[in-house]
Design a protein around this motif. Structure first.
Motif, PDB file in Angstrom:
ATOM      1  N   PRO A 267      50.838  54.209  29.044  1.00  0.00           N
ATOM      2  CA  PRO A 267      50.246  52.868  28.963  1.00  0.00           C
ATOM      3  C   PRO A 267      49.906  52.373  30.362  1.00  0.00           C
ATOM      4  CG  PRO A 267      52.618  52.701  28.791  1.00  0.00           C
ATOM      5  CD  PRO A 267      52.307  54.175  28.903  1.00  0.00           C
ATOM      6  N   MET A 268      48.971  51.455  30.436  1.00  0.00           N
ATOM      7  CA  MET A 268      48.591  50.857  31.714  1.00  0.00           C
ATOM      8  C   MET A 268      48.457  49.355  31.547  1.00  0.00           C
ATOM      9  SD  MET A 268      45.596  53.364  33.194  1.00  0.00           S
ATOM     10  CE  MET A 268      45.931  55.020  33.786  1.00  0.00           C
ATOM     11  N   GLN A 269      48.860  48.623  32.558  1.00  0.00           N
ATOM     12  CA  GLN A 269      48.607  47.180  32.621  1.00  0.00           C
ATOM     13  C   GLN A 269      47.460  46.981  33.607  1.00  0.00           C
ATOM     14  OE1 GLN A 269      50.495  45.942  29.738  1.00  0.00           O
ATOM     15  NE2 GLN A 269      50.413  44.195  31.113  1.00  0.00           N
ATOM     16  N   VAL A 270      46.305  46.664  33.106  1.00  0.00           N
ATOM     17  CA  VAL A 270      45.140  46.527  33.973  1.00  0.00           C
ATOM     18  C   VAL A 270      44.215  45.464  33.399  1.00  0.00           C
ATOM     19  CG1 VAL A 270      43.925  48.413  32.810  1.00  0.00           C
ATOM     20  CG2 VAL A 270      43.240  47.747  35.109  1.00  0.00           C
ATOM     21  N   GLN A 271      43.714  44.608  34.260  1.00  0.00           N
ATOM     22  CA  GLN A 271      42.840  43.528  33.840  1.00  0.00           C
ATOM     23  C   GLN A 271      41.687  43.405  34.821  1.00  0.00           C
ATOM     24  OE1 GLN A 271      44.994  39.915  33.076  1.00  0.00           O
ATOM     25  NE2 GLN A 271      43.530  39.249  31.554  1.00  0.00           N
ATOM     26  N   LEU A 272      40.501  43.141  34.313  1.00  0.00           N
ATOM     27  CA  LEU A 272      39.359  42.955  35.190  1.00  0.00           C
ATOM     28  C   LEU A 272      39.588  41.744  36.087  1.00  0.00           C
ATOM     29  CD1 LEU A 272      36.428  43.503  32.639  1.00  0.00           C
ATOM     30  CD2 LEU A 272      37.477  45.181  34.156  1.00  0.00           C
ATOM     31  N   LEU A 273      39.019  41.789  37.282  1.00  0.00           N
ATOM     32  CA  LEU A 273      39.135  40.652  38.189  1.00  0.00           C
ATOM     33  C   LEU A 273      38.497  39.410  37.576  1.00  0.00           C
ATOM     34  CD1 LEU A 273      38.253  42.166  41.697  1.00  0.00           C
ATOM     35  CD2 LEU A 273      40.521  41.782  40.714  1.00  0.00           C
ATOM     36  N   ASP A 274      39.104  38.249  37.827  1.00  0.00           N
ATOM     37  CA  ASP A 274      38.484  37.021  37.350  1.00  0.00           C
ATOM     38  C   ASP A 274      37.259  36.709  38.209  1.00  0.00           C
ATOM     39  OD1 ASP A 274      39.319  35.731  39.718  1.00  0.00           O
ATOM     40  OD2 ASP A 274      41.156  34.999  38.795  1.00  0.00           O
ATOM     41  N   SER A 275      36.520  35.675  37.822  1.00  0.00           N
ATOM     42  CA  SER A 275      35.217  35.395  38.441  1.00  0.00           C
ATOM     43  C   SER A 275      35.316  35.152  39.937  1.00  0.00           C
ATOM     44  CB  SER A 275      34.573  34.187  37.753  1.00  0.00           C
ATOM     45  OG  SER A 275      34.331  34.443  36.396  1.00  0.00           O
ATOM     46  N   GLU A 276      36.288  34.353  40.344  1.00  0.00           N
ATOM     47  CA  GLU A 276      36.420  34.018  41.767  1.00  0.00           C
ATOM     48  C   GLU A 276      36.776  35.247  42.602  1.00  0.00           C
ATOM     49  OE1 GLU A 276      39.759  32.014  44.542  1.00  0.00           O
ATOM     50  OE2 GLU A 276      39.364  30.979  42.643  1.00  0.00           O
ATOM     51  N   LYS A 277      37.741  36.041  42.133  1.00  0.00           N
ATOM     52  CA  LYS A 277      38.158  37.232  42.881  1.00  0.00           C
ATOM     53  C   LYS A 277      37.053  38.283  42.894  1.00  0.00           C
ATOM     54  CE  LYS A 277      43.111  36.601  42.050  1.00  0.00           C
ATOM     55  NZ  LYS A 277      44.315  37.131  41.377  1.00  0.00           N
ATOM     56  N   ALA A 278      36.313  38.388  41.788  1.00  0.00           N
ATOM     57  CA  ALA A 278      35.206  39.342  41.746  1.00  0.00           C
ATOM     58  C   ALA A 278      34.116  38.950  42.742  1.00  0.00           C
ATOM     59  CB  ALA A 278      34.636  39.425  40.334  1.00  0.00           C
ATOM     60  N   LEU A 279      33.860  37.650  42.873  1.00  0.00           N
ATOM     61  CA  LEU A 279      32.861  37.185  43.831  1.00  0.00           C
ATOM     62  C   LEU A 279      33.289  37.523  45.258  1.00  0.00           C
ATOM     63  CD1 LEU A 279      30.188  35.701  44.172  1.00  0.00           C
ATOM     64  CD2 LEU A 279      31.459  33.542  44.224  1.00  0.00           C
ATOM     65  N   ALA A 280      34.567  37.318  45.560  1.00  0.00           N
ATOM     66  CA  ALA A 280      35.075  37.670  46.886  1.00  0.00           C
ATOM     67  C   ALA A 280      34.995  39.178  47.123  1.00  0.00           C
ATOM     68  CB  ALA A 280      36.515  37.190  47.035  1.00  0.00           C
ATOM     69  N   GLU A 281      35.334  39.967  46.113  1.00  0.00           N
ATOM     70  CA  GLU A 281      35.257  41.424  46.240  1.00  0.00           C
ATOM     71  C   GLU A 281      33.817  41.866  46.495  1.00  0.00           C
ATOM     72  OE1 GLU A 281      36.024  45.575  45.988  1.00  0.00           O
ATOM     73  OE2 GLU A 281      37.340  43.867  46.396  1.00  0.00           O
ATOM     74  N   ALA A 282      32.870  41.264  45.776  1.00  0.00           N
ATOM     75  CA  ALA A 282      31.460  41.626  45.941  1.00  0.00           C
ATOM     76  C   ALA A 282      30.940  41.243  47.323  1.00  0.00           C
ATOM     77  CB  ALA A 282      30.610  40.941  44.861  1.00  0.00           C
ATOM     78  N   MET A 283      31.374  40.120  47.844  1.00  0.00           N
ATOM     79  CA  MET A 283      30.849  39.652  49.120  1.00  0.00           C
ATOM     80  C   MET A 283      31.442  40.413  50.320  1.00  0.00           C
ATOM     81  SD  MET A 283      30.403  35.559  48.884  1.00  0.00           S
ATOM     82  CE  MET A 283      29.223  34.810  47.758  1.00  0.00           C
ATOM     83  N   PHE A 284      32.701  40.737  50.251  1.00  0.00           N
ATOM     84  CA  PHE A 284      33.376  41.218  51.456  1.00  0.00           C
ATOM     85  C   PHE A 284      33.825  42.680  51.414  1.00  0.00           C
ATOM     86  CE2 PHE A 284      34.833  36.623  51.154  1.00  0.00           C
ATOM     87  CZ  PHE A 284      33.780  36.151  51.915  1.00  0.00           C
ATOM     88  N   PHE A 285      34.081  43.239  50.235  1.00  0.00           N
ATOM     89  CA  PHE A 285      34.774  44.512  50.193  1.00  0.00           C
ATOM     90  C   PHE A 285      34.058  45.623  49.432  1.00  0.00           C
ATOM     91  CE2 PHE A 285      37.983  41.027  50.084  1.00  0.00           C
ATOM     92  CZ  PHE A 285      38.399  41.143  51.387  1.00  0.00           C
ATOM     93  N   ALA A 286      33.317  45.293  48.375  1.00  0.00           N
ATOM     94  CA  ALA A 286      32.732  46.331  47.503  1.00  0.00           C
ATOM     95  C   ALA A 286      31.722  47.184  48.270  1.00  0.00           C
ATOM     96  CB  ALA A 286      32.067  45.680  46.291  1.00  0.00           C
TER      97      ALA A 286
END
Length: 334
Positions: A315-334
């Protein structure tokens, strides 16, 4: 009997409405007033790090526009920025001129030192004036700071024909393929000046999935992953078609690095059952296999696999990033 016009995106945006000509002077003055003579000036807590242009297309609903705007404001609380929101008005409002709004807010934590002040400039414009947007926006940008551009439901051909001036000045361009797919809009088909700076929010949201799957697969010898592999299929519910496509892309990129030979593998998209939000399945020429499933509306995932060294299930506990964290990931890290 006449009926009231439905509200436009600009109408539902928060802020003080004013003529466009008054926006720049107001921006210069708005942080100069001190709340209390004995306290710090609010301008001390408004240290912008960037410009964020939130650019809506005509197919954006007022409800969706408000949700995107709220995400941008939430993002600005952690990463101070000037948000410039562009709101088109269709032919039914084509007689209007440019309209402006200013929205500002200070968030106070346990002490005044925890305060963060953010601002948003909102422009309502008839689509016939779209060609003048770049000039108008350039007046509102903080020119010494990097600019990020977030497109929402703007057709690829319109970006190519009318909005490439925006792109040339931006550090990154952001879009959401799961949303664009609803309109049959493929922004990756555009010949961007800097393709490496174009980031899909669906890719960013998928970060925890890539991390958990990558950790699991890292225990397997690369040769065992690709030998005899026939098909890789990703499946996603309608709101997650972008995530499924990016999961498939990630698998292809990873598997190509596992061998020096060209891959003879079929990479396909499929339909996901209702009880799952995302699925990934690898099919081999023998009994080996991999199946990863993510339950809908939960953080629960399951993986079963056999790469010729024994059956594995976890089993895995995994959840997609929420909107705010996804925006930060897209801007700075992805």
């Amino acid at each position: 009997m006449s009926t009231a016009e439905p509200p436009t995106i600009f109408d539902v945006m928060p802020g003080l409405r004013m003529p466009v000509s008054e926006v720049s002077p107001m921006l210069s003055q708005m942080w100069n007033t001190t709340f209390d003579p004995s306290s710090e000036n609010p301008s001390e807590f408004r240290a912008s790090q960037m410009n964020v242009i939130l650019h809506f297309g005509l197919k954006t609903s007022p409800e969706e526009a408000k949700a995107r705007f709220e995400t941008a404001i939430s993002f600005a609380q952690k990463y101070p920025c000037r948000i410039i929101t562009l709101c088109p008005m269709g032919r039914e409002r084509s007689d209007r001129l440019l309209e402006g709004k200013i929205f500002s807010l200070c968030y106070i934590g346990d002490s005044m030192r925890d305060m963060c002040c953010c601002e948003a400039v909102i422009l309502g414009y008839p689509t016939r004036e779209a060609g003048f947007l770049s000039s108008q926006v350039s007046i509102w940008l903080e020119n010494d700071l990097p600019t990020y551009h977030w497109f929402n439901r703007i057709p690829a051909e319109r970006i190519t024909q009318m909005h490439m001036d925006f792109v040339k000045r931006c550090r990154r361009v952001i879009f959401d393929s799961s949303i664009e797919a609803e309109d049959g809009n493929d922004l990756l088909s555009i010949e961007w000046p800097r393709p490496e700076g174009v980031i899909d929010l669906a890719w960013a949201r998928l970060l925890p999935v890539r991390q958990s799957l990558g950790q699991f697969l890292s225990a397997v010898e690369p040769k065992k992953l690709v030998d005899g592999l026939l098909k890789v299929e990703a499946r996603g519910q309608a709101p997650l078609k972008g995530e499924a496509a990016n999961l498939l892309r990630w698998c292809r990129e990873c598997l190509e690095k596992c061998t020096k030979n060209p891959l003879s593998v079929e990479f396909v998209m499929g339909d996901c059952p209702k009880d799952h939000s995302l699925e990934l399945e690898w099919t081999y020429s023998d009994s080996r296999h991999l199946l990863w499933t993510h339950e809908a509306d939960s953080a629960v995932a399951q993986i079963t696999a056999d790469f010729g060294v024994g059956h594995m299930s976890a089993p895995m506990q995994v959840q997609l990033l929420d909107s705010e964290k996804a925006l930060a990931e897209a801007m700075f890290f992805a």
